[in-house]
Design a protein around this motif. Structure first.
Motif, PDB file in Angstrom:
ATOM      1  N   LEU A 280      41.146  40.278  32.969  1.00 13.74           N
ATOM      2  CA  LEU A 280      41.533  39.235  32.013  1.00 13.74           C
ATOM      3  C   LEU A 280      40.304  38.708  31.267  1.00 13.74           C
ATOM      4  CD1 LEU A 280      43.687  37.262  30.871  1.00 13.74           C
ATOM      5  CD2 LEU A 280      43.208  35.773  32.829  1.00 13.74           C
ATOM      6  N   LEU A 281      39.189  38.561  31.986  1.00 21.97           N
ATOM      7  CA  LEU A 281      37.989  37.955  31.396  1.00 21.97           C
ATOM      8  C   LEU A 281      37.071  38.958  30.698  1.00 21.97           C
ATOM      9  CD1 LEU A 281      37.169  35.472  34.297  1.00 21.97           C
ATOM     10  CD2 LEU A 281      37.948  34.851  32.006  1.00 21.97           C
ATOM     11  N   THR A 282      37.284  40.260  30.922  1.00 18.16           N
ATOM     12  CA  THR A 282      36.390  41.257  30.317  1.00 18.16           C
ATOM     13  C   THR A 282      37.063  42.099  29.240  1.00 18.16           C
ATOM     14  OG1 THR A 282      36.900  42.847  32.093  1.00 18.16           O
ATOM     15  CG2 THR A 282      34.950  41.456  32.391  1.00 18.16           C
ATOM     16  N   THR A 283      38.382  41.972  29.070  1.00 17.76           N
ATOM     17  CA  THR A 283      39.086  42.725  28.032  1.00 17.76           C
ATOM     18  C   THR A 283      39.104  41.895  26.748  1.00 17.76           C
ATOM     19  OG1 THR A 283      40.500  43.761  29.718  1.00 17.76           O
ATOM     20  CG2 THR A 283      41.246  43.889  27.413  1.00 17.76           C
ATOM     21  N   LEU A 286      42.030  39.352  25.317  1.00 15.83           N
ATOM     22  CA  LEU A 286      43.156  39.214  26.250  1.00 15.83           C
ATOM     23  C   LEU A 286      43.315  37.791  26.770  1.00 15.83           C
ATOM     24  CD1 LEU A 286      45.444  40.672  27.671  1.00 15.83           C
ATOM     25  CD2 LEU A 286      43.850  41.310  29.494  1.00 15.83           C
ATOM     26  N   LEU A 287      42.211  37.124  27.065  1.00 17.06           N
ATOM     27  CA  LEU A 287      42.288  35.763  27.608  1.00 17.06           C
ATOM     28  C   LEU A 287      43.022  34.834  26.652  1.00 17.06           C
ATOM     29  CD1 LEU A 287      41.486  33.728  29.806  1.00 17.06           C
ATOM     30  CD2 LEU A 287      39.322  33.390  28.587  1.00 17.06           C
ATOM     31  N   ASP A 288      42.703  34.879  25.364  1.00 16.81           N
ATOM     32  CA  ASP A 288      43.370  34.015  24.389  1.00 16.81           C
ATOM     33  C   ASP A 288      44.858  34.334  24.299  1.00 16.81           C
ATOM     34  OD1 ASP A 288      41.044  32.673  23.802  1.00 16.81           O
ATOM     35  OD2 ASP A 288      40.536  33.942  22.080  1.00 16.81           O
ATOM     36  N   ARG A 289      45.198  35.616  24.349  1.00 15.90           N
ATOM     37  CA  ARG A 289      46.610  36.011  24.279  1.00 15.90           C
ATOM     38  C   ARG A 289      47.403  35.467  25.467  1.00 15.90           C
ATOM     39  NH1 ARG A 289      48.147  42.029  23.886  1.00 15.90           N
ATOM     40  NH2 ARG A 289      50.184  41.019  23.728  1.00 15.90           N
ATOM     41  N   VAL A 290      46.860  35.640  26.669  1.00 14.21           N
ATOM     42  CA  VAL A 290      47.580  35.214  27.874  1.00 14.21           C
ATOM     43  C   VAL A 290      47.636  33.691  27.953  1.00 14.21           C
ATOM     44  CG1 VAL A 290      47.565  35.268  30.410  1.00 14.21           C
ATOM     45  CG2 VAL A 290      47.034  37.347  29.110  1.00 14.21           C
ATOM     46  N   THR A 304      47.308  45.868  35.856  1.00 17.63           N
ATOM     47  CA  THR A 304      46.173  45.862  36.775  1.00 17.63           C
ATOM     48  C   THR A 304      46.440  46.761  37.979  1.00 17.63           C
ATOM     49  OG1 THR A 304      45.485  43.631  36.131  1.00 17.63           O
ATOM     50  CG2 THR A 304      44.701  44.426  38.259  1.00 17.63           C
ATOM     51  N   THR A 305      47.658  46.698  38.540  1.00 21.08           N
ATOM     52  CA  THR A 305      47.957  47.524  39.711  1.00 21.08           C
ATOM     53  C   THR A 305      48.034  49.007  39.345  1.00 21.08           C
ATOM     54  OG1 THR A 305      50.356  47.162  39.473  1.00 21.08           O
ATOM     55  CG2 THR A 305      49.159  45.687  40.941  1.00 21.08           C
ATOM     56  N   VAL A 382      53.751  36.209  42.982  1.00 20.30           N
ATOM     57  CA  VAL A 382      53.978  34.777  42.759  1.00 20.30           C
ATOM     58  C   VAL A 382      52.681  34.002  42.963  1.00 20.30           C
ATOM     59  CG1 VAL A 382      55.113  32.713  43.680  1.00 20.30           C
ATOM     60  CG2 VAL A 382      56.454  34.765  43.233  1.00 20.30           C
ATOM     61  N   GLU A 383      51.929  34.320  44.024  1.00 13.25           N
ATOM     62  CA  GLU A 383      50.659  33.637  44.269  1.00 13.25           C
ATOM     63  C   GLU A 383      49.698  33.826  43.103  1.00 13.25           C
ATOM     64  OE1 GLU A 383      48.708  34.088  48.122  1.00 13.25           O
ATOM     65  OE2 GLU A 383      50.570  34.941  48.883  1.00 13.25           O
ATOM     66  N   ILE A 384      49.550  35.065  42.657  1.00 11.85           N
ATOM     67  CA  ILE A 384      48.588  35.351  41.587  1.00 11.85           C
ATOM     68  C   ILE A 384      49.051  34.754  40.267  1.00 11.85           C
ATOM     69  CG2 ILE A 384      47.530  37.204  40.228  1.00 11.85           C
ATOM     70  CD1 ILE A 384      47.549  38.863  42.863  1.00 11.85           C
ATOM     71  N   SER A 385      50.346  34.812  40.000  1.00 10.83           N
ATOM     72  CA  SER A 385      50.876  34.207  38.779  1.00 10.83           C
ATOM     73  C   SER A 385      50.602  32.701  38.755  1.00 10.83           C
ATOM     74  CB  SER A 385      52.381  34.482  38.687  1.00 10.83           C
ATOM     75  OG  SER A 385      52.949  33.785  37.599  1.00 10.83           O
ATOM     76  N   CYS A 386      50.865  32.032  39.881  1.00  8.64           N
ATOM     77  CA  CYS A 386      50.596  30.589  39.965  1.00  8.64           C
ATOM     78  C   CYS A 386      49.100  30.308  39.808  1.00  8.64           C
ATOM     79  CB  CYS A 386      51.084  30.041  41.302  1.00  8.64           C
ATOM     80  SG  CYS A 386      52.884  29.910  41.466  1.00  8.64           S
ATOM     81  N   ALA A 387      48.269  31.153  40.414  1.00  4.13           N
ATOM     82  CA  ALA A 387      46.822  30.955  40.337  1.00  4.13           C
ATOM     83  C   ALA A 387      46.314  31.106  38.913  1.00  4.13           C
ATOM     84  CB  ALA A 387      46.112  31.941  41.263  1.00  4.13           C
ATOM     85  N   VAL A 388      46.759  32.155  38.206  1.00 10.97           N
ATOM     86  CA  VAL A 388      46.307  32.378  36.827  1.00 10.97           C
ATOM     87  C   VAL A 388      46.754  31.226  35.931  1.00 10.97           C
ATOM     88  CG1 VAL A 388      46.500  33.873  34.806  1.00 10.97           C
ATOM     89  CG2 VAL A 388      46.218  34.890  37.072  1.00 10.97           C
ATOM     90  N   ASN A 389      48.003  30.794  36.089  1.00  5.09           N
ATOM     91  CA  ASN A 389      48.496  29.672  35.292  1.00  5.09           C
ATOM     92  C   ASN A 389      47.684  28.406  35.539  1.00  5.09           C
ATOM     93  OD1 ASN A 389      50.850  30.095  33.501  1.00  5.09           O
ATOM     94  ND2 ASN A 389      51.809  30.954  35.320  1.00  5.09           N
TER      95      ASN A 389
END
Length: 425
Positions: A280-283, A286-290, A304-305, A382-389
């Motif tokens: 997310l931070l190196t593409t 992408l960060l602004d889009r997300v 990613t997976t 769910v954990e990663i989605s909550c963390a990114v948000n």
């Protein structure tokens, strides 16, 4: 044990596992690409060159071994649990779990046990936990970080899945030193699969201590919960009440199955989180889009997976003679399914070496495939989605720390980053 010493022990255990599964400095993507283009099947132990353990444990090298690299071939193997079996894992990694590990089960036994376990991990169950997960992330982790305006997100990424998953399993969540100790034990069990002769004896000794420590800790929870009536929507409560075709789980089975789930519950999610945030931070862009469109987080995780699966290969044993690309594989052979190669197969994915969250959805093998597909994948997502948000909401102008090296995803068996230094305004 203090929280500080427990955190140190956890970090040390994670680092030891990372080192063991990192392997040689060979670029596994490049080596697999070269082999995939040269021949879709490799006769011999392809994994050995990377110097990492496989789930075959000490059986590695004891029987004919073949490796597959193409998307369709890997799918064929992983979807057919009758022809390509997993029982041998009970003598490798599964030996630390008294053989009661779902990864090592085949056929009817696997079907019945999975049916007992699965409901506790389905989306409709996991989504009920989302508000609790989100609250923990924001209040216990992100908000206390804010004043420093810098952090290594992998410290957060290491502790978060453990804090969340152990609470969802049914452990008391008000004693952090305890669940960090349990997590360190879970990692020590994974570390018992050591193949370096100079480290094997000590690794197995530590794994033995961890096996007993984690069993006893879980037994205390399970016995108490059974006595109280097995209530609660957590995993232990659900397993104590689970019934399928008239079969229920006794205390020993609940303890042992839960214990076998714990290493993946923390360790795998930590690695996936690190790779998601790194990409997310190196593409570029992408960060602004997300940040502007959070519905893209699902695509970010899926890509990613595919692009950087945490586990790079799966091993199966043939229950009968099979044939791939004109090569006969005898019954009783090991088949190394190179997931990391299949996920970048040119015949399956357009521009496979490009990280592109807009690509047309297609199954990849980051969470496995078929009957042994990862049972806890929805929890991880769910954990990663909550963390990114939460990170995007609460850390303004988030960016990599320019004073530190750019994080690099690496590892021949388990892939991830070791550090993820960021700053914000």
């Amino acid at each position: 044990m203090s929280n500080e010493s427990a955190a140190l022990e956890l970090a040390t255990a994670y680092s030891a596992v990372s080192e063991m599964y990192r392997g040689t400095d060979l670029d596994i993507h490049a080596v697999c690409r070269e082999q995939r283009l040269k021949s879709p099947i490799y006769e011999g132990d392809f994994i050995i060159q990377f110097g990492v353990p496989t789930n075959a444990g000490t059986q590695q090298g004891t029987r004919p071994t073949f490796a597959l690299f193409k998307y369709q071939d890997v799918m064929t193997v992983l979807r057919d649990g009758a022809t390509y079996t997993s029982g041998f894992i009970a003598e490798g990694l599964g030996a630390f779990f008294d053989g009661l590990i779902i990864l090592a089960m085949d056929g009817d036994e696997h079907r019945k046990v999975r049916a007992l376990l699965q409901p506790a991990f389905m989306p409709e169950t996991v989504n009920k936990w989302r508000p609790q997960i989100d609250q923990v992330i924001r209040e216990e982790y992100i908000l206390p970080m804010l004043p420093a305006k810098k952090a290594d997100l992998m410290k957060f990424g290491l502790e978060l899945p453990i804090r969340v998953m152990y609470a969802l399993m049914g452990f008391p969540s008000d004693e952090p030193s305890k669940y960090k100790q349990y997590a360190a034990w879970a990692l020590a069990i994974v570390g018992g699969n050591q193949i370096d002769p100079s480290k094997m004896v000590e690794a197995r000794r530590q794994a033995g201590i961890a096996v007993k420590g984690l069993y006893d800790a879980l037994a205390e929870v399970v016995v108490q919960r059974r006595a109280e009536g097995s209530q609660g929507d957590d995993v232990v409560g659900r397993l104590l009440r689970a019934e399928y075709e008239g079969r229920t789980l006794d205390d020993h089975e609940v303890i042992t199955f839960t214990r076998s789930l714990l290493p993946a519950a923390g360790e795998t999610t930590t690695r996936m989180f690190g790779s998601v945030m790194t990409l997310l931070l190196t593409t570029p862009g992408l960060l602004d889009r997300v940040k502007a469109d959070r519905s893209l987080i699902g695509k970010l995780m899926d890509e990613t997976t595919r692009f950087e699966p945490v586990a790079t290969f799966k091993v199966r044993e043939t229950a009968k003679e099979v044939e791939f690309h004109g090569v006969k594989i005898p019954k009783g052979s090991f088949v190394q399914c190179m997931v990391v190669s299949a996920n970048r197969d040119e015949d399956a994915f357009e521009n496979p070496d490009e990280f592109d969250i807009d690509r047309k959805p297609k199954p990849s093998f980051g969470f496995g495939f078929g009957p042994h597909m990862c049972i806890g994948q929805f929890v991880a997502k769910v954990e990663i989605s909550c963390a990114v948000n939460a990170i995007l909401d609460l850390l303004p102008n988030l960016r990599l720390d320019p004073s530190q090296p750019v994080p690099q995803i690496g590892g021949a068996q388990l892939r991830g980053v070791s550090t993820l230094p960021v700053i914000w305004d």
